[in-house]
Design a protein around this motif. Structure first.
Motif, mmCIF file in Angstrom:
data_model
loop_
_atom_site.group_PDB
_atom_site.id
_atom_site.type_symbol
_atom_site.label_atom_id
_atom_site.label_comp_id
_atom_site.label_asym_id
_atom_site.label_seq_id
_atom_site.Cartn_x
_atom_site.Cartn_y
_atom_site.Cartn_z
ATOM 1 N N GLU A 59 -78.818 -44.069 -21.638
ATOM 2 C CA GLU A 59 -79.678 -44.753 -22.782
ATOM 3 C C GLU A 59 -81.072 -44.060 -23.101
ATOM 4 O OE1 GLU A 59 -78.054 -49.314 -22.777
ATOM 5 O OE2 GLU A 59 -79.865 -48.776 -21.574
ATOM 6 N N THR A 60 -81.692 -43.702 -21.741
ATOM 7 C CA THR A 60 -83.146 -43.048 -22.214
ATOM 8 C C THR A 60 -83.178 -41.810 -21.893
ATOM 9 O OG1 THR A 60 -83.508 -43.327 -19.710
ATOM 10 C CG2 THR A 60 -84.115 -45.207 -21.185
ATOM 11 N N ALA A 85 -86.550 -36.630 -23.015
ATOM 12 C CA ALA A 85 -86.347 -36.423 -24.450
ATOM 13 C C ALA A 85 -85.296 -35.561 -24.948
ATOM 14 C CB ALA A 85 -87.825 -36.118 -24.813
ATOM 15 N N TRP A 133 -82.019 -37.101 -23.981
ATOM 16 C CA TRP A 133 -81.528 -38.002 -24.852
ATOM 17 C C TRP A 133 -81.168 -37.396 -26.135
ATOM 18 C CZ3 TRP A 133 -84.131 -39.448 -29.681
ATOM 19 C CH2 TRP A 133 -83.542 -40.728 -30.099
ATOM 20 N N ALA A 183 -89.490 -41.029 -32.938
ATOM 21 C CA ALA A 183 -87.995 -41.466 -33.188
ATOM 22 C C ALA A 183 -87.581 -42.099 -31.771
ATOM 23 C CB ALA A 183 -87.082 -40.846 -33.876
ATOM 24 N N TYR A 184 -87.812 -40.836 -30.757
ATOM 25 C CA TYR A 184 -87.398 -41.288 -29.241
ATOM 26 C C TYR A 184 -88.353 -42.406 -28.821
ATOM 27 C CZ TYR A 184 -86.438 -40.364 -24.184
ATOM 28 O OH TYR A 184 -86.351 -40.216 -23.266
ATOM 29 N N HIS A 242 -86.858 -45.791 -30.138
ATOM 30 C CA HIS A 242 -85.486 -45.784 -29.206
ATOM 31 C C HIS A 242 -85.859 -46.294 -27.812
ATOM 32 C CE1 HIS A 242 -81.631 -45.248 -27.493
ATOM 33 N NE2 HIS A 242 -82.154 -44.542 -26.492
ATOM 34 N N LEU A 243 -86.543 -45.725 -27.292
ATOM 35 C CA LEU A 243 -87.067 -46.339 -25.902
ATOM 36 C C LEU A 243 -87.619 -47.801 -25.889
ATOM 37 C CD1 LEU A 243 -88.835 -43.163 -24.146
ATOM 38 C CD2 LEU A 243 -86.686 -44.063 -23.588
ATOM 39 N N VAL A 278 -84.889 -50.008 -26.041
ATOM 40 C CA VAL A 278 -83.952 -49.988 -24.861
ATOM 41 C C VAL A 278 -84.837 -50.894 -23.511
ATOM 42 C CG1 VAL A 278 -83.029 -48.730 -22.992
ATOM 43 C CG2 VAL A 278 -82.719 -48.137 -25.289
#
Lengths: 775, 156, 270
Positions: free
Chosen positions: A634-635, A759, A762, C251-252, C255-256, C259
């Motif tokens: 997920e990360t 990063a 992902w 964007a990451y 997303h994080l 989560v």
């Protein structure tokens, strides 16, 4: 019972653990009592013309002794002129670990142009350190910025040239054009361009130099791996007889290949001492170190691998584009080694290599732990995994099929090396068994079936590595037994953490029986040891250790003659009892004579012998690493949870020291796979300029390692030993990288360039799920 | 300004610029060069010493902040008779050092860690040493040394 | 590596500290643990002319149970917060977050007041005090005042503190809702958070999703409305302005945030 192979704690440690080492910046010798402090003024721009330097304000600052620029360098021999047009360099010279020179020559202080952020432009000498930074800020340099090229493609495009006279940013092109015939004959071909990213060596002690010119002699203390080589470099730079120079390497706080010899900043410190007539000293800050010490790796590799559907690899190509930074300090040496070791431990019929060396407006590249070979191994291990995925075969099985079998040694590889001895398949099988490979695959399958967030990845790194690549250069040792029975070893090697003092004492004790506590080992002072090579390329045990052994044997022969005379016996009847460290007539313990007595009888100088072991050949340690990672899908975060290795470097003289080298190597290798990368922006400005951003691995990111034993001797030297120093790094990087990709391969990921940061992982997962199958 | 502190049990006073960092006071005024400078962003821990018994990064403190207080460096660990501290012994026994540059800071961080957590797990040791970088050992033997020293402490 | 020259002064009381800084105006700064300020000064990114050392002020170092709230002295170190039994019982979110700031050496020196006043968007404690709806007490030349955490963080390294004002106390009402969680996502344990989440009951704040800590209002509204952790977390990035940097794209980070908010809320509800 021999001491060799037993666990002996280090003789170096009591001092290091109580009062600490004496590194260059710790020196409190009388000669340096009034030393001025050097602070460098460095370019803040990656590419610019220097149109003026105004030092007037700096000269007036408190404590300033001198402010020096290139205009002051009027007392050194001129550099050699560039080659004539059309003149061919001697064949093979492009692969020498020497600066390319000519059009690509690197000055000491920048002359009219700077080519990387951090290039030295001026020097400020102050009475005290704190004053140096203040005064350096007052040096005013006028720059006319030029467009910078900071990456492979802009360097190649060449719209901005670092050396206009050269007409290109490509300094070298070596190797034949690719021939696809061998690949066209393969059932399966995989092609991919991958990056082996730029790294910073970051020894905990940065670069440091102190120097004094007095009574016609130049004394230089420098944090170096090679005092003797440094002396020759200084002699050449200053036009001096080496006899007029003394170089001392005190304790050195790590080096990893980036402190070979003496670099331009060290030469400048030595020059400043001679120019001003005052002792000077310099110790760089970490920020300076991250741009001023050479970087490592920085290759773009175009890989092609082909073979049969049942797993046999028939052809492999690695074409390397080597970013060498702003100045080609090592010509084509690094990619040459990458080519030499390109096919790794595999028996591949067709191996094609070629390389180009490219200059960019970045810190110059030089050797860094493995120097060209980690790049080769990481590439072929990625290629093997890509091939395995393509044919749907277990990557361990693909390796087993293609590893050079034991009956093919000595093995001439497609890259041009001759591997001495190896048990590659046995090493692989040992690691697989030690790690519990089948159970790991079963656990992976269970997690995949459940769709767990935390997926397991298992990665392999099988390798062979060349150590003592410059074996012909040899290594020296002088052994002296004094008339009090103690002994001194003068070694040409130059440990910076490797523990040679303990290991050489063990070798001497093994030969002569003199107690460890009575043996002193000396290194790194050219007044005491004028000839030697120093420590790099994992050469010191096989060459330097053998030299110690040979000198010890010579001393033993001399001693036998002296003892025979003392005992009025024939030499044939004498024996050395190494348990007690005494000479005696065989069968007559009452006749014993101690080393003290024999040495005293030999004369006031005691017993002494010199050895220079130059008949050595390179040796090829090998092994396999297996890494187990957990990836949070997920990360993208990766956790290295196990790392199991076989690193076979022949007989183990000191298990303690060998394990330590393996551990340290694994950590650096894993760090490349997971965390570290030197990053520049498009203008050549460093983005990872401090240890906040350049992510050195810590204890919290690593597990304890599982090291398995394997000892396959070589015939390259009488000890049968190979080098261990860089093996851990070489095996670990691909094992960890492959493990990360393996963890998410069921999601369609085929490759992730290093470092596999959260990063990046992902992004790879995302891209694979967006594009569907493979990418 | 005048700064006075107790270093390894002895008083040290000196007249120093206000901006003097504690690490330089220790190296230059107190003449104790074991404590090293390894970075300029408080990242590496090579400069770790004990200030009033607790580990601190001496590069990130002014000498003035330690004025009137007590500092212990590596040189002050062995007892008066020269007998090594258990942590020093353990680092040697377990080969927890190679080049030695990170070692003084690593040892002092360990002493402090064991004061606060006398029986740490391996994971706790690794996390507690996150602020001490080593480039040579890969930490494997450092962790063993810390656990061995903890064991010896518990036994005694 | 070496700060530019400055004058060091030591204060022996809060009033004296305020006076000393008032004297030197814009060019004077308070020095508590110094672990936000000194690193900047060593890189010469901050060049104050005067430092007023408040590190000796015992009157600013305490953790007290005041009945309906906990009072923390601004000069209390992260290590003291992490090791406090009182905080572990009453404000475990604060003690857990403090225990993850930096490394043990940093925690022995760095203070909560220093961290809050420095207002680095990547720091953990600002988001924690935002989640806890803390009241920050400041003393300046014109006296004391209270500032709500929601009003305290104004921008990048910018707070509501006026020049010459010193944080003296952080007051947190004992939370009604016991569930809490703290998630800190980084590459290495020693690193600043790439993104972080501080949860207490239905209150959720984010670390490093903007120039200041941010309340995840969309998440909070959803939770109050009875949404599941997963559904609430879908709102995590709303109203945020995360940056692109070496470690992450916007964007990451977004997303994080989704989560980590989901995981934090699940943990808090467990």
């Amino acid at each position: 019972m021999s001491i060799l192979g037993t666990r002996v704690v280090r003789t170096e440690d009591p001092r290091l653990l109580t009062v600490g080492g004496t590194y260059v910046d710790d020196l409190r010798v009388p000669e340096l009592a009034q030393a001025a402090r050097v602070t460098f003024v460095r370019s803040p721009l990656a590419h610019a013309l220097i149109t003026g330097i105004d030092v007037s304000a700096a000269r007036e600052a408190p404590g300033v002794v001198a402010v020096l620029t290139v205009a002051d360098i009027d007392d050194l021999p001129p550099p050699p002129p560039p080659p004539e047009e059309g003149a061919e360099p001697p064949p093979g010279s492009e692969a020498a670990p020497l600066p390319l020179g000519g059009h690509w020559a690197e000055p000491l202080l920048a002359v009219d142009r700077v080519r990387f952020v951090g290039e030295p432009v001026a020097m400020v000498l102050t009475d005290e350190t704190y004053q140096g930074e203040d005064a350096a800020e007052l040096v005013s340099v006028d720059y006319e910025p030029l467009p910078a090229v900071a990456d492979f493609d802009s360097g190649l495009a060449g719209h901005s040239l670092l050396f206009p006279a050269a007409g290109s940013n490509v300094a070298l092109t070596i190797g034949a054009a690719a021939d696809d015939a061998a690949f066209d004959a393969c059932d399966v071909v995989v092609e991919r361009t991958i990056i082996n990213q730029r790294l910073a060596p970051v020894p905990m002690e940065g670069r440091a130099t102190a120097a004094l010119w007095a009574d016609g002699k130049l004394t230089v203390w420098v944090s170096t791996q090679n005092a003797q080589i440094s002396r020759f470099i200084l002699a050449g730079a200053f036009g001096l007889d080496p006899a007029a120079i003394r170089v001392v390497a005190p304790d050195v706080g790590g080096a990893f290949g980036a402190k070979i010899g003496a670099d331009r900043d060290a030469l400048l410190v030595a020059w400043a001492a001679r120019h001003t007539g005052r002792a000077v000293r310099w110790a760089e800050t970490r920020s300076e170190n991250l741009v001023g010490m050479t970087h490592g790796r920085a290759q773009r590799q175009h890989l092609k691998i082909g073979g049969t559907r049942d797993g046999r690899i028939l052809a492999y190509r690695n074409v390397v584009l080597q970013d060498t930074g702003a100045y080609p300090r090592m010509s084509g040496f690094l990619p040459f080694l990458t080519g030499l070791m390109a096919s790794g431990p595999y028996d591949i019929p067709t191996v094609q290599t070629a390389y180009q060396v490219l200059v960019t407006n970045t810190t110059p590249i030089s050797a860094y732990r493995g120097a060209g070979r980690p790049e080769a191994t990481a590439a072929v291990e990625r290629a093997v995994d890509l091939f395995a995925t393509e044919i749907g075969m277990d990557p361990a099985q693909v390796r087993r099929i293609n590893l050079v079998p034991p009956d093919k040694f000595p093995y001439s590889s497609g890259g041009g090396a001759v591997y001495d001895t190896g048990e590659y398949v046995a090493a692989l099988d040992k690691v697989l068994a030690g790690a519990g490979y089948d159970e790991l695959r079963a656990e992976q399958a269970r997690r995949r079936a459940r769709g767990d967030t935390l997926q397991l990845g298992i990665g392999l790194g099988s390798y062979v590595e060349i150590t003592a690549a410059d074996a012909a250069g040899g290594e020296t040792a002088r052994v002296v037994v004094h008339d009090n029975g103690s002994a001194t070893v003068y070694t040409g090697s130059s440990a910076h953490g490797q523990g040679h003092h303990t290991a050489w004492a063990m070798l001497l004790h093994d030969e002569l029986g003199i107690p460890m506590d009575d043996i002193t080992v000396v290194h790194g002072d050219t007044d005491l040891i004028p000839f030697g090579t120093g420590t790099y390329a994992s050469r010191s045990l096989q060459l330097g250790g053998t030299a110690v052994r040979n000198a010890a044997i010579d001393v033993k022969e001399q001693a036998k003659g002296v003892a025979a005379a003392m005992l009025e016996a024939s030499e044939a009847d004498l024996e050395l009892n190494t348990e007690r460290g005494v000479w005696q007539v065989r069968g007559d313990p009452a006749s014993s004579r101690t080393w003290a007595e024999v040495a005293a009888h030999a004369g006031p100088q005691g017993l002494a012998a010199d050895a220079n072991f130059t008949e050595g050949q390179p040796s090829f340690p090998f092994g396999t690493h297996l890494a187990v990672v957990e990836v949070d899908t997920e990360t993208g975060k990766v956790r290295l949870i196990r790392h199991v290795t076989v690193d076979d470097a022949g007989p183990v003289v000191s298990p303690l020291l060998a394990e330590g080298q393996r551990h340290g190597g694994i950590a650096q290798g894993a760090a490349q796979a997971l965390l570290e990368e030197v990053v520049y922006d498009a203008d050549g400005n460093p983005v990872t300029g401090t240890l906040v951003d350049y992510a050195i691995i810590t204890a919290a990111e690593l597990p304890s390692f599982e090291l398995l034993a394997s000892e396959t001797p070589t015939k390259a030297n009488p000890l049968g030993v190979k080098g261990i120093g860089e093996a851990g790094t070489i095996g670990a990087t691909p094992a960890v990288q492959n493990a990360v990709i393996d963890a998410v391969s069921h999601l369609g990921v085929r490759h992730i360039d290093m470092p596999a940061t959260p990063a990046r992982v992902w992004a790879a997962i995302n891209e694979a799920s967006a594009t569907g199958e493979g990418q | 300004m005048k700064v006075t502190m107790t270093v390894n049990g002895s008083q040290v006073d000196a007249e120093v610029p206000d901006r003097t960092l504690l690490v330089h006071f220790l190296r230059d005024q107190a003449g104790l060069s074991a404590t090293n400078v390894g970075c300029d962003t408080s990242s590496c821990g090579a400069c770790t010493v004990l200030l009033d018994g607790r580990s601190v990064k001496s590069c990130t403190l002014l000498a003035a902040q330690a004025d009137g207080r007590s500092v212990v460096t590596l040189e002050g660990l062995a007892n008066g008779d020269g007998e090594l501290h258990p942590v020093q012994r353990a680092f040697r026994a377990e080969h927890g050092l190679q080049c030695g540059f990170c070692t003084p800071g690593m040892v002092m961080a360990t002493v402090s860690l064991l004061e606060e957590n006398p029986a740490p797990t391996e994971e706790e040791v690794r996390t507690a040493l996150e602020g001490n970088l080593c480039r040579c050992t890969g930490y494997h033997n450092i962790v063993r040394a810390v656990l061995a020293a903890a064991g010896e402490r518990q036994a005694s | 590596m070496i700060p530019a020259p400055f004058t060091y002064r030591r204060a022996w009381s809060v009033d004296e500290a305020v006076d000393l800084v008032a004297r030197d105006g814009e060019d004077a700064k308070f020095l508590a643990g110094g672990h936000s300020l000194l690193p900047l000064m060593k890189l010469r990114l901050a060049v104050p002319q005067t430092l007023v050392d408040i590190g000796r002020l015992a009157e600013l170092s305490y953790i007290r149970d005041e009945g309906d709230h906990i009072a923390v002295g601004a000069a209390t170190t992260h290590g003291e917060l992490a090791g406090s039994g009182l905080l572990a019982r009453e404000l475990p979110l604060l003690s857990r977050a403090a225990g993850q700031v930096g490394d043990p050496q940093v925690r022995h020196c760095g203070t909560i007041g220093g961290s809050l006043a420095h207002a680095d968007p990547a720091a953990d404690l600002p988001a924690v005090v935002l989640t806890l709806d803390a009241t920050l007490v400041a003393r300046g030349p014109s006296g004391s005042r209270e500032i709500a955490a929601a009003d305290f963080f104004r921008g990048l390294f910018e707070t509501a503190l006026e020049p010459g004002e010193l944080l003296t106390e952080i007051r947190v009402h004992k939370p009604a809702a016991a569930g809490w969680a703290f998630q800190k996502f980084n590459k290495r344990a020693i690193d600043w958070a790439i993104v972080g989440v501080a949860v207490q009951g239905n209150r959720v704040s984010l670390v490093n999703m903007g120039q200041t800590p941010v309340r995840a209002a969309g998440v909070e509204a959803a939770l109050t409305g009875g949404a599941s952790a997963r559904d609430a977390a879908a709102h995590a990035a709303e109203g945020t302005s995360a940056s692109d940097d070496l470690n992450a794209t916007r964007a990451y980070r977004e997303h994080l945030a989704r989560v980590l908010v989901r995981r934090a809320v699940e943990a808090a509800q467990a």
